[in-house]
Every structure is written in structure tokens, then in C-alpha cells.
Write an enzyme that holds these catalytic residues in place. Structure first.
Site, PDB file in Angstrom:
ATOM      1  N   ASP A  23      73.855 -13.962  36.540  1.00 31.49           N
ATOM      2  CA  ASP A  23      73.517 -13.373  37.840  1.00 31.49           C
ATOM      3  C   ASP A  23      73.737 -11.861  37.841  1.00 31.49           C
ATOM      4  O   ASP A  23      74.605 -11.349  37.134  1.00 31.49           O
ATOM      5  CB  ASP A  23      74.382 -14.036  38.925  1.00 31.49           C
ATOM      6  CG  ASP A  23      73.848 -13.766  40.323  1.00 31.49           C
ATOM      7  OD1 ASP A  23      72.648 -13.451  40.460  1.00 31.49           O
ATOM      8  OD2 ASP A  23      74.641 -13.869  41.280  1.00 31.49           O
ATOM      9  N   HIS A  40      65.666  -7.932  35.035  1.00 34.97           N
ATOM     10  CA  HIS A  40      65.408  -9.221  34.375  1.00 34.97           C
ATOM     11  C   HIS A  40      65.069  -8.997  32.903  1.00 34.97           C
ATOM     12  O   HIS A  40      65.492  -9.741  32.033  1.00 34.97           O
ATOM     13  CB  HIS A  40      64.260  -9.952  35.073  1.00 34.97           C
ATOM     14  CG  HIS A  40      64.575 -10.362  36.484  1.00 34.97           C
ATOM     15  ND1 HIS A  40      65.767 -10.943  36.838  1.00 34.97           N
ATOM     16  CD2 HIS A  40      63.846 -10.263  37.635  1.00 34.97           C
ATOM     17  CE1 HIS A  40      65.758 -11.190  38.149  1.00 34.97           C
ATOM     18  NE2 HIS A  40      64.611 -10.775  38.648  1.00 34.97           N
ATOM     19  N   LEU A 134      73.988 -24.449  16.865  1.00 38.64           N
ATOM     20  CA  LEU A 134      74.147 -24.315  18.316  1.00 38.64           C
ATOM     21  C   LEU A 134      73.024 -25.036  19.057  1.00 38.64           C
ATOM     22  O   LEU A 134      71.862 -24.954  18.666  1.00 38.64           O
ATOM     23  CB  LEU A 134      74.097 -22.813  18.677  1.00 38.64           C
ATOM     24  CG  LEU A 134      74.036 -22.491  20.178  1.00 38.64           C
ATOM     25  CD1 LEU A 134      75.369 -22.808  20.854  1.00 38.64           C
ATOM     26  CD2 LEU A 134      73.669 -21.021  20.399  1.00 38.64           C
TER      27      LEU A 134
END
Ligand code: IPE
Ligand code: IPE
Ligand code: MG
Length: 249
Positions: A23, A40, A134
Site C-alpha cells: 500500500d 504504481h 519460492l
């Protein structure tokens, strides 16, 4: 943030599953006189840093909240930009992720997405399905309440069709119908930007997660921030309702 010493995270208290509410992109940009979309765009760099650090420290699962089922409430141009970024991320980074043995999974409501995005997401999952490093979980068009409602609906359909008995519905049965059924619950949930709420992220799964709210905007999240989060996690005493503290277990 001061450069943290890495020694405290070299030990065994590495969370198996880290989930991040990424955020603060908009505020990061606005503070610099830039457009929200630039925030962004810069946030994608932080995604790469988080993936790299997760690999480096041996985190098993990294879940990134990329677009919530409530983010449709934003201006259409911003929504379009965020969809464009997801496309770009997969097109640009998928080959590297695959080379690095990363398995990509996507959670959220995919039915509601455009066909081209759906097929990119399918492609990312299929290509990397056999990877053993991962597991990068992209939460896209994800909302925990929607996910739980979908899981309950699918159980109800099975009961109505006589495939399962209502009495057989327990926590494990519900968890097995969630998008996250393939992975363990998050040990650590990080939210950047200073906001202290979950915003409909992993509400079921985070029942016993350690929560960490970091006072930096997502584009500023880097390896040092990740190390700081691991250090905080290692100091938490997890009790799961019992008495014996299991430090960062
Ligand atoms: C997070 O940054 C990205 C998404 C929610 C998609 P924001 O866009 O929410 O940035 P702020 O919170 O407005 O600063
Ligand atoms: C949560 O951030 C969603 C994502 C990070 C994708 P928001 O910015 O949408 O959350 P609120 O609106 O501040 O609660
Ligand atoms: Mg926000």
C-alpha cells in the site's frame, strides 16, 4: 530506515509464508508531484525486491496483494493502468521467475477478469507449475469475503447434490475450498503505508498471523525493509492460544 544487521535473520526464524499488502503507491507519487500511476509503476520495482529477498532468505511463500475486489471503485483509468501493469509484469518477468525456479500461483476471482489477463495468469501458473523454489502468489481481484462466500457456495452445492453431509463441514473442509488451499497460512502479514487494517485480505488465513505495519510507502520497500520485517518477526512470541511461546516459529 537504518541499515539493519543481517545476523538476526540468519537464524532459523524465517517465516514460511510472508503476505504483503502493498500500500501507498499513490501517496508516494503525490508526495513527489507525480501521478498516482507513476507510483504504481515504481511499485513494480519493489515487487522485484521483495521476490529477490524472499528467495535470498528462503521464504517458502510470498503472497502479494496486487488488486483487491474493492479496487474496482477507483477511476477506470487507474484500474486499467493496474491491469496493464500486471500484464507487463508477467510479460517481462515470467521468464526470469521461471529461470529462478519460482512457482507462480494466482488467488482471487479470475472469472471476472478479461480473457487475455486470464490466459496470461494461466500461462504463468502452467509454465512454473513444477518449480520447487519460492512460491510467488499474486492476489489479483482478491477479496477475502468473496473468497469465503465462493468456498461456502461450493460446499453448499456438494451438500445439495448429496456428495457430502452437512456434518462433514469443518474448518479443514472450508479451508480446502479457499483459493489458498495449496499453501500454509501466512506467518507474517506486512502492510506498508502506515494504514493499520487488513482491507479484506486473507481474513480466514490470517487468524494467527503476526501483523506488521510499516511506516513506509510501497515503492520505498526494499531489501533493507524486508530484513527489518524478518527481524521484527523473529522477536514475536507466537502462542496460538496456548501458553508456551514459540518465538517466530
Ligand atoms: C497500493 O497503493 C496499490 C493498490 C491498492 C492497487 P495505493 O494505490 O492504494 O496507494 P495509496 O494508498 O492511495 O497511497
Ligand atoms: C489494499 O489497499 C489493496 C491492495 C494493496 C491491493 P487499498 O489502498 O485498496 O486499501 P484501503 O482502501 O486503503 O483500505
Ligand atoms: Mg491504498
Amino acid at each position: 530506515m537504518a541499515a539493519p544487521a543481517d545476523s538476526a535473520v540468519a537464524a532459523p526464524k524465517i517465516p514460511r509464508h510472508v503476505a504483503i499488502i502493498m500500500d501507498g503507491n499513490g501517496r508516494w507519487a503525490q508526495g513527489r508531484g507525480l501521478s498516482r500511476t507513476e507510483g504504481h509503476r515504481r511499485g513494480m520495482e519493489a515487487v522485484r525486491a521483495a521476490v529477490e529477498a524472499s528467495r535470498e532468505f528462503g521464504v517458502g511463500y510470498l503472497t502479494l496483494f496486487s488488486f483487491s475486489s474493492e479496487n474496482w471503485a477507483r477511476p477506470p483509468l487507474e484500474v486499467q493502468f493496474l491491469f496493464g501493469l500486471l500484464r507487463l509484469f508477467i510479460q517481462r518477468d515470467l521468464a526470469d521467475l521461471h529461470r529462478n525456479n519460482v512457482r507462480v500461483r494466482v488467488i482471487g476471482n479470475r472469472i471476472a477478469l478479461a480473457a487475455d489477463i486470464r490466459s496470461l495468469l494461466d500461462q504463468a501458473e502452467t509454465l512454473t507449475a513444477a518449480n520447487t523454489g519460492l512460491c510467488l502468489v499474486i492476489a489479483f481481484n482478491y477479496g477475502a469475503r468473496e473468497e469465503i462466500a465462493r468456498a461456502v457456495r461450493s460446499l453448499a452445492q456438494d451438500v445439495a447434490a448429496g456428495r457430502i453431509k452437512a456434518e462433514a463441514i469443518d474448518e479443514a473442509a472450508l479451508a480446502s475450498r479457499l483459493d489458498t488451499a495449496f499453501m500454509p497460512d501466512p506467518d507474517l502479514v506486512i502492510r506498508t503505508s502506515g494504514e493499520m487494517r487488513l482491507s479484506n485480505f486473507l481474513l480466514w488465513q490470517a487468524a494467527y498471523s503476526e501483523l506488521l505495519f510499516m511506516p513506509l510507502y510501497w515503492p520505498d520497500f526494499d531489501r533493507a525493509a524486508f530484513v527489518e520485517a524478518l527481524e521484527q518477526y523473529a522477536q514475536r512470541a507466537r502462542r496460538f492460544g496456548g501458553l508456551a511461546a514459540r518465538r517466530g516459529a
